[in-house]
Each structure stands twice: as structure tokens, then as C-alpha cells.
Design an enzyme around this catalytic site. Structure first.
Site, short mmCIF file in Angstrom:
data_model
loop_
_atom_site.label_atom_id
_atom_site.label_comp_id
_atom_site.label_asym_id
_atom_site.label_seq_id
_atom_site.Cartn_x
_atom_site.Cartn_y
_atom_site.Cartn_z
N GLY A 12 0.89 -1.14 -0.04
CA GLY A 12 0.20 -0.09 0.10
C GLY A 12 0.75 1.18 -0.10
CG ASN A 13 -0.78 5.04 -1.58
OD1 ASN A 13 -0.29 4.62 -2.49
ND2 ASN A 13 -1.81 5.78 -1.78
NE ARG A 39 -6.06 -8.39 -2.58
CZ ARG A 39 -6.54 -8.20 -1.61
NH1 ARG A 39 -6.92 -9.13 -0.82
NH2 ARG A 39 -6.47 -6.84 -1.12
NE ARG A 99 -5.09 6.38 14.61
CZ ARG A 99 -5.47 6.82 13.45
NH1 ARG A 99 -6.74 7.54 13.22
NH2 ARG A 99 -4.79 6.54 12.37
CB CYS A 130 -2.66 11.60 8.21
SG CYS A 130 -4.52 11.54 7.61
N GLY A 161 -4.87 10.48 1.47
CA GLY A 161 -5.29 9.86 2.74
C GLY A 161 -6.38 8.91 2.80
NE ARG A 235 -10.24 12.47 1.57
CZ ARG A 235 -9.75 12.02 2.32
NH1 ARG A 235 -8.22 12.30 2.69
NH2 ARG A 235 -10.13 11.02 3.14
CG HIS A 242 -3.43 15.77 4.96
ND1 HIS A 242 -3.68 15.28 3.81
CD2 HIS A 242 -3.91 14.71 5.94
CE1 HIS A 242 -4.63 14.05 3.97
NE2 HIS A 242 -4.61 13.80 5.16
CG ASN A 315 -1.37 12.99 3.09
OD1 ASN A 315 -0.96 13.66 2.38
ND2 ASN A 315 -1.92 11.68 2.93
#
Length: 344
Positions: A12-13, A39, A99, A130, A161, A235, A242, A315
Site C-alpha cells: 500500500g501507499n 494474493r 488509538r 494523519c 489519505g 477532502r 494535508h 500526510n
């Protein structure tokens, strides 16, 4: 001594960013393992000048792993982080799953590094949202100087994000605008190309979104439960970075000029504040940078002891991957991993 580090969600990012930052900062790892779902087994990801292949999270034994950087989403974290922690591996979790857990420290090293010692209860440390991460980096030195009573923040949050799907949707919709082709919407509730969406995450009963709620509860947990904070999260059609417009009220007098000097000396912050066209930071310029950038500092004459400023950060880095790596570095610097190993 080197450490063994696993990155979950390596395709992922944020997972890719974590791998890059571990290499950039010369993290003392003897071995770095990339993990993902079955996968993605065999998918190649970069680690510095090396290429490593992803292995399956479901088949991996964490017993000999020191640190797990978890960036695979809340549901995966809820299912796996307690199991991983039970094997003695410290999980640094980028999701929202833990969190608000009182037994899990929520950490931004520049803000509340001392709280990291609480990880021993569950062997889990939470990374904040973030948008919260960059905000508290800016608020901490100001709170120490003049005691913050209230914060009003409006965020302008990039599509990254929302993950790769968010970035793809902005890219595809932008192409559709120019090619006059049919526009598809999958990730966001409304079109994001050349538009703004005043909703991030789901709505709650009081009309605020969960993203806005996260900023409130996380700031209180990390900085001070007495701080009053209200947020509007938006957004915007930006790929990375951000931005936040922040108004702060203090119990004690603090001018914008004094705040500028305090912030200039604070860790993790760079000031770019010239009162001229272009004399400020934008999200485009923050991409790939580690700092939280502060611009547009000025006195707020509508309240007693108030200032306003503009806050920008990457971010994917400070808001996620960099902060997680900094937490891992903090564990090592404070000798907490060594203590855990001796106790085991």
C-alpha cells in the site's frame, strides 16, 4: 545490535513509504520483511536499493521479530495486532483500531514521547490520524508556552489519505474532464476532480464526521484533555499533502511574533512565513518532506490571546509512515526493546 522489522501492508501507499523511510534513515535493522495478504505474495517492493518480495501475513511467525509496522487497515489490525503483540513483537499501528484504547499509547515523538513506555500492557503503540499528527506537532510548543484553551481547525486533506483508490479516482476523474468521457465515482461520495468534499469518514449523531471526532479525542489524549477543539475536515483534489487553517486561543498572552520564534526552535517544524506573494508553503511543496511547515502566522484580534496560522505536511510521511518509524527509533533510543527482550 540490529533488529528484525516486519512491515504489514507493504504493497500500500503507506507501507511502501515505511520501507522507503526505514532505508532513508538507516534504521538499525538486520532484516526487513514485507508482509501483505496472500494474493500479494511474491509482489516486489523497494527497500532502499534492494527489492524484496512480499510474504503472507497469515503464514508469518512473529516470535523472532522485534517491531511490526502495521499499515493494513483497522480490521486487519484488530484481528492481528493483539496476536502479534502476544508473541513479544511491538506493533506500531497506523490504523484507528487502538488509538482510543487506554492501554495503548498514542504517540507523536515530538509531542509525548514519554508516554511510549506504556506499550508493555499490550505491546501495541498507536499512530495518530494523519491530520492530527501534524496539528499536535505545531500545538505542543505553543501549549507549553501559553496554555491552549481552544482550537478551531479546518483541514484540506489530500486524496492519498484515502489510499491508492483515492489517488486513482482523482487521476481518472481528471482525465475524464479533459477527454469529455464518462466520469466514474467509487471511493468518494461526490466527484473529487476540480471539487471539494466536506466529508471525511462517516457522519456521527451530532453532525460531525468521524474524522473530525478523531482530531478532537486524539489531541486531548496526546496533548491535554482540557483543550477544546472543533474541526471541519474537507477532502481536496490534491494527491499528497494535508493543509490546515488553525485558530488558537490561549490562557496567557502570546503574540504571533513570539509564537513564530517558539515554533522556529521546536522539533519537527520549519517556518516559511514571508508576507509576500508565494511566501508560504503549499501541499505540493511539502510532498516528500519530513517537516511540519508553518506559514501565515498572525494575531487574531477577534479574541483575547489568539493567533492564526497555516500548517502543511506530507500526510504519507509525518502523518503516517515517518511517525511510525520515529516511534520505532524512540523505542530503541530509550532501550525499551532491550528491556522487553530481557524480561522475556
Amino acid at each position: 545490535m540490529g533488529y528484525k522489522v516486519a512491515v504489514v501492508g507493504a504493497t500500500g501507499n503507506v507501507g511502501r513509504e515505511m520501507l522507503g523511510i526505514l532505508a532513508e534513515r538507516g534504521f538499525p535493522a538486520d532484516e526487513v520483511v514485507a508482509l501483505a495478504s496472500r494474493r500479494s505474495v511474491g509482489t516486489e517492493v523497494s527497500f532502499g536499493d534492494k527489492v524484496i518480495k512480499c510474504r503472507a501475513l497469515e503464514d508469518y511467525d512473529f516470535a523472532d521479530t522485534d517491531i511490526c509496522l502495521m499499515s493494513a487497515g483497522g480490521e486487519v489490525s484488530k484481528a492481528w495486532s493483539p496476536k502479534i503483540g502476544a508473541q513479544g513483537c511491538v506493533v506500531i499501528d497506523n490504523s484507528s483500531a487502538f488509538r482510543t484504547d487506554p492501554d495503548v499509547p498514542l504517540i507523536v515523538p515530538e509531542v509525548n514521547a514519554d508516554a511510549i513506555a506504556g506499550f508493555t500492557k499490550k505491546h501495541i503503540i498507536a499512530n495518530p490520524n494523519c491530520s492530527t499528527a501534524q496539528l499536535v506537532v505545531a500545538l505542543k510548543p505553543l501549549h507549553d508556552a501559553a496554555k491552549i484553551t481552544r482550537v478551531v481547525v479546518s483541514t484540506y486533506q489530500s486524496v492519498s489519505g484515502a489510499g491508492k483508490e483515492g489517488m486513482d479516482e482523482l487521476y481518472d476523474q481528471t482525465k475524464s474532464v479533459y477527454s469529455l468521457s464518462q466520469m466514474e465515482r467509487k471511493k468518494f461520495p461526490k466527484r473529487i476532480a476540480f471539487n471539494l468534499i466536506p466529508q471525511i469518514d462517516v457522519f456521527m449523531e451530532d453532525g460531525f464526521t468521524k474524522e473530525e471526532w478523531k482530531m478532537v479525542v486524539e489531541t486531548k489524549k496526546m496533548l491535554d484533555p482540557k483543550i477544546k477543539l472543533t474541526a471541519t475536515c474537507v477532502r481536496v483534489p490534491v494527491f499528497i499533502g494535508h493543509s490546515e487553517a488553525v485558530n488558537v486561543e490561549f490562557e496567557n498572552p502570546l503574540s504571533a511574533d513570539e509564537a513564530r520564534e517558539i515554533l522556529r526552535a521546536a522539533p519537527g517544524i520549519l517556518i516559511d512565513d514571508k508576507r509576500e506573494p508565494g511566501g508560504y508553503m503549499t501541499p505540493h511543496e511539502s510532498a516528500g518532506e519530513d517537516a511540519v511547515f508553518i506559514s501565515r502566522l498572525r494575531d487574531d484580534s477577534t479574541v483575547d490571546n489568539g493567533i492564526a496560522f497555516w500548517c502543511v505536511s506530507d500526510n504519507l510521511r509525518k502523518g503516517a509512515a515517518l511517525n511510525a518509524v520515529q516511534i520505532a527509533e524512540c523505542l530503541i533510543e530509550r532501550g525499551l526493546l532491550a528491556e522487553k527482550k530481557r524480561a522475556a
